[in-house]
Design a protein around this motif. Structure first.
Motif, PDB file in Angstrom:
ATOM      1  N   PHE A 313       0.839  -1.195   0.000  1.00  0.00           N
ATOM      2  CA  PHE A 313       0.000   0.000   0.000  1.00  0.00           C
ATOM      3  C   PHE A 313       0.873   1.244   0.000  1.00  0.00           C
ATOM      4  O   PHE A 313       0.711   2.140  -0.834  1.00  0.00           O
ATOM      5  CB  PHE A 313      -0.927  -0.050   1.208  1.00  0.00           C
ATOM      6  N   LYS A 314       1.861   1.310   0.895  1.00  0.00           N
ATOM      7  CA  LYS A 314       2.731   2.478   0.994  1.00  0.00           C
ATOM      8  C   LYS A 314       4.036   2.078   1.658  1.00  0.00           C
ATOM      9  O   LYS A 314       4.128   1.070   2.359  1.00  0.00           O
ATOM     10  CB  LYS A 314       2.054   3.596   1.784  1.00  0.00           C
ATOM     11  N   PHE A 324       3.176   6.140  -1.959  1.00  0.00           N
ATOM     12  CA  PHE A 324       2.010   5.266  -2.108  1.00  0.00           C
ATOM     13  C   PHE A 324       2.167   4.466  -3.396  1.00  0.00           C
ATOM     14  O   PHE A 324       2.153   5.027  -4.497  1.00  0.00           O
ATOM     15  CB  PHE A 324       0.717   6.085  -2.122  1.00  0.00           C
ATOM     16  N   GLU A 325       2.298   3.157  -3.259  1.00  0.00           N
ATOM     17  CA  GLU A 325       2.372   2.278  -4.417  1.00  0.00           C
ATOM     18  C   GLU A 325       0.991   1.860  -4.900  1.00  0.00           C
ATOM     19  O   GLU A 325       0.839   1.435  -6.044  1.00  0.00           O
ATOM     20  CB  GLU A 325       3.203   1.036  -4.092  1.00  0.00           C
ATOM     21  N   SER A 326      -0.015   1.957  -4.058  1.00  0.00           N
ATOM     22  CA  SER A 326      -1.394   1.644  -4.419  1.00  0.00           C
ATOM     23  C   SER A 326      -2.306   2.671  -3.759  1.00  0.00           C
ATOM     24  O   SER A 326      -1.954   3.258  -2.731  1.00  0.00           O
ATOM     25  CB  SER A 326      -1.792   0.226  -3.967  1.00  0.00           C
ATOM     26  N   GLN A 327      -3.450   2.883  -4.354  1.00  0.00           N
ATOM     27  CA  GLN A 327      -4.446   3.805  -3.802  1.00  0.00           C
ATOM     28  C   GLN A 327      -5.590   2.969  -3.227  1.00  0.00           C
ATOM     29  O   GLN A 327      -6.419   2.440  -3.964  1.00  0.00           O
ATOM     30  CB  GLN A 327      -4.952   4.763  -4.881  1.00  0.00           C
ATOM     31  N   LEU A 328      -5.607   2.820  -1.917  1.00  0.00           N
ATOM     32  CA  LEU A 328      -6.611   2.005  -1.236  1.00  0.00           C
ATOM     33  C   LEU A 328      -7.424   2.894  -0.306  1.00  0.00           C
ATOM     34  O   LEU A 328      -7.196   2.934   0.906  1.00  0.00           O
ATOM     35  CB  LEU A 328      -5.926   0.865  -0.461  1.00  0.00           C
ATOM     36  N   ASN A 329      -8.347   3.642  -0.882  1.00  0.00           N
ATOM     37  CA  ASN A 329      -9.131   4.612  -0.130  1.00  0.00           C
ATOM     38  C   ASN A 329     -10.590   4.222   0.027  1.00  0.00           C
ATOM     39  O   ASN A 329     -11.413   5.044   0.437  1.00  0.00           O
ATOM     40  CB  ASN A 329      -9.034   5.984  -0.803  1.00  0.00           C
ATOM     41  N   SER A 330     -10.924   2.989  -0.308  1.00  0.00           N
ATOM     42  CA  SER A 330     -12.309   2.540  -0.178  1.00  0.00           C
ATOM     43  C   SER A 330     -12.317   1.028  -0.084  1.00  0.00           C
ATOM     44  O   SER A 330     -11.308   0.353  -0.357  1.00  0.00           O
ATOM     45  CB  SER A 330     -13.150   3.006  -1.373  1.00  0.00           C
ATOM     46  N   ALA A 333     -11.559  -0.514  -3.461  1.00  0.00           N
ATOM     47  CA  ALA A 333     -10.139  -0.511  -3.805  1.00  0.00           C
ATOM     48  C   ALA A 333      -9.390  -1.631  -3.086  1.00  0.00           C
ATOM     49  O   ALA A 333      -8.523  -2.287  -3.664  1.00  0.00           O
ATOM     50  CB  ALA A 333      -9.527   0.844  -3.471  1.00  0.00           C
TER      51      ALA A 333
END
Length: 555
Positions: A313-314, A324-330, A333
């Motif tokens: 994720f980060k 941040f390697e991935s955007q996991l905001n929900s 996601a």
């Protein structure tokens, strides 16, 4: 089973974003002494310089952690860091020069975010079972990562001395041989091997008699195939939580994510789960060291990791801020992240050997002699970009399906194929358009006239000032001339006496006649400038002209 020294170290990580850094050391001897204790946590506090032919830092404490904090270590003519103890974590280590940058002579060594430049051998790991290299860079002269010593561009016959070796998301460049896999059959995932003489040299080491199971001969990933944490599979998504506010939000998404069929392993928070937290932290320290390295940075938790791909994720960058390697905001996601992890595990893991494609997602391009050479045997790969392949290796079996031109990393010179120039068309080229003349310089006089015209347009009605506010709350100026007042015939009038300074009485509109009487003139008095004069003006109207009052002088 996790070692007790590791448990004692990892229990301090339960606070999530408030973990303290290690014990500082500022010279080679001090760092070596501090890293002799089991479970030591040491951080380099400044540049180090090796003065001899031996190692600048030698780690002999089992379960130790050394954070170089990106400070340089000048290896001189010797070794930068020598690891002689098991279960050691090296992170953010930077070695310059020397015969060997990092020398591994122990089991289960993890190297994360390290950089070795200018050494003859970047990483020497002739006998280092369970070695794991994650997101590191090696720029060496002879061999970038050496599992054994190649001779004459080939691997000599020998035994398998380093089973279970993984090199993940790293870059090897500038050496005569990038990766020499003579005493190991490594797992190579998402690496860049470029600008070397020979990219990857594969050997065929014989399995020793005392090694059994899938790791005896085939490439093997202990973090995904034989994890020490119960319930973890290659496609399991790992959620690191410390109980913070953001962590509780992500934990609240888990029921919906798991309802969609995704496998998510949660690090439970709370004082009653210390033993489970220590086991989870042991896996994270070994298999996802980026999560441990980010602890102490604001916003470091929660975090996610995938054993099959190494995705995160980060993580913490070199400047100390989160990347941040991935955007996991929900929740959707997170479900997508878990689906990709499970899909990669299903495509590359399984069977008796657990690992179907030990070479995948690599960019093996731009090497002078060959990108892949040696004895591949039954080694299989997928989604690799390979240029020149020599030896008995089959490009199709190695998964060299991508082109080096398309998969070249940013900043790398990718080989290109010369193409003939297109034939010229019959239509003549249009004549170049004449250059436009440069605008003449404007004098300040027209600009002043334009400003005066703008001020004139703002005026609304006659008068000295307009009722329309101007800039900064001031009234706009009316340029129209004001009519001059009619001349005053009375010689006593102040307008006829501008040659001298008027006294207070004259400013109040009171002037003494020759007979001493006080006379009020029929003109508007000037404005008063002091409070005392203002009070005097309020009392003056009570003094009416009267010849009976002889004041002598104006009061």
């Amino acid at each position: 089973m996790i070692r007790p020294t590791t448990l004692a170290l990892l229990l301090t990580l339960g606070a999530g974003g408030a973990a303290a850094r290690g014990t500082p050391c500022d010279d080679c001897a001090a760092c070596t002494t501090a890293l002799a204790a089991p479970g030591a946590d040491v951080q380099q506090s400044g540049p180090l310089k090796n003065s001899g032919a031996g190692a600048c830092i030698t780690i002999t404490g089992a379960g130790a952690t050394f954070d170089g904090a990106h400070h340089p270590i000048s290896a001189g003519e010797g070794i930068g860091v020598k690891v002689a103890a098991d279960d050691v974590l090296l992170r953010n280590v930077r070695v310059e020069g020397g015969a060997t940058g990092i020398e591994a002579q122990a089991h289960d060594l993890t190297i994360y975010a390290s950089d070795v430049r200018g050494a003859a051998v970047g990483l020497g790991a002739a006998k280092a079972p369970g070695l794991r290299v994650d997101r590191s860079r090696f720029e060496a002269g002879l061999v970038g990562v050496a599992f054994g010593t190649p001779k004459g561009g080939a691997c000599p016959a020998g035994a398998l001395q380093s089973p279970g070796v993984v090199v993940l998301k790293s870059e090897i460049t500038g050496a005569e041989v990038g990766i020499a896999a003579c005493s190991a059959r490594p797992v190579l995932v998402d690496n860049t091997v470029r600008a070397n003489g020979l990219g990857v040299l594969l050997g065929d080491p014989a399995p020793p008699a005392n090694v059994r199971g899938p790791a005896a001969r085939a490439p093997f990933d202990p973090c995904a195939c034989a994890p020490e944490l119960e319930g973890v599979k290659p496609g399991t998504t790992m959620l690191y939580s410390s109980g913070c506010g953001g962590c509780l939000v992500h934990e609240g998404w888990l029921p919906d994510v798991r309802a969609q069929g995704h496998d998510v392993k949660l690090r439970k928070s709370g004082l009653e789960n210390k033993a489970a937290q220590a086991e989870f932290d042991g896996w994270v320290r070994r298999c996802a060291p980026a999560i441990v390295d980010a602890i102490g940075t604001p916003g470091c938790v929660p975090n996610y990791a995938c054993p099959a791909t190494g995705a995160l994720f980060k993580r913490k960058g070199e400047d100390g801020r989160l990347v941040f390697e991935s955007q996991l905001n929900s929740a959707d996601a997170v479900a997508g992240f878990a689906a990709e992890c499970a899909s990669a595990a299903a495509a590359h893991y399984g069977g008796d050997a657990c690992l179907q494609h030990p070479l995948r997602g690599n960019r093996l391009c731009g090497n002078t002699t060959a990108d892949v050479a040696g004895t591949a045997g039954d080694l299989a790969g997928a989604d690799n970009a390979c240029g020149k392949v020599q030896g008995d290796a089959d490009p199709q079996k190695l998964g060299c399906h991508a082109s080096c031109v398309d998969a070249a990393p940013a900043g790398a010179a990718a080989p290109t194929t010369a193409r003939p120039a297109p034939a010229p068309t019959a239509a003549p080229k249009p004549a170049p358009a004449a250059p436009k003349p440069a605008p003449a310089a404007r004098s300040p006089r027209p600009r002043r006239a334009e400003a005066r015209a703008r001020r004139a347009r703002r005026a609304r009605r006659p008068g000295r000032r307009s009722e329309r506010p101007g800039r900064r709350g001031r009234l706009a100026f009316d340029p129209r001339p004001r009519p001059r007042p009619a001349p005053v015939d009375d010689p006593r009038h102040p307008r006829r006496r501008r040659g001298r300074r008027l006294d207070v009485a004259e400013r109040q509109g009171l002037i003494d006649d020759t007979d001493g009487a006080t006379t009020r003139l029929p003109y508007r008095p000037y404005a008063l400038s002091t409070p005392k004069q203002g009070a005097l003006a309020l009392a003056r109207p009570l003094l009416l002209p009267s010849p009976a009052i002889d004041t002598g002088r104006t009061r």
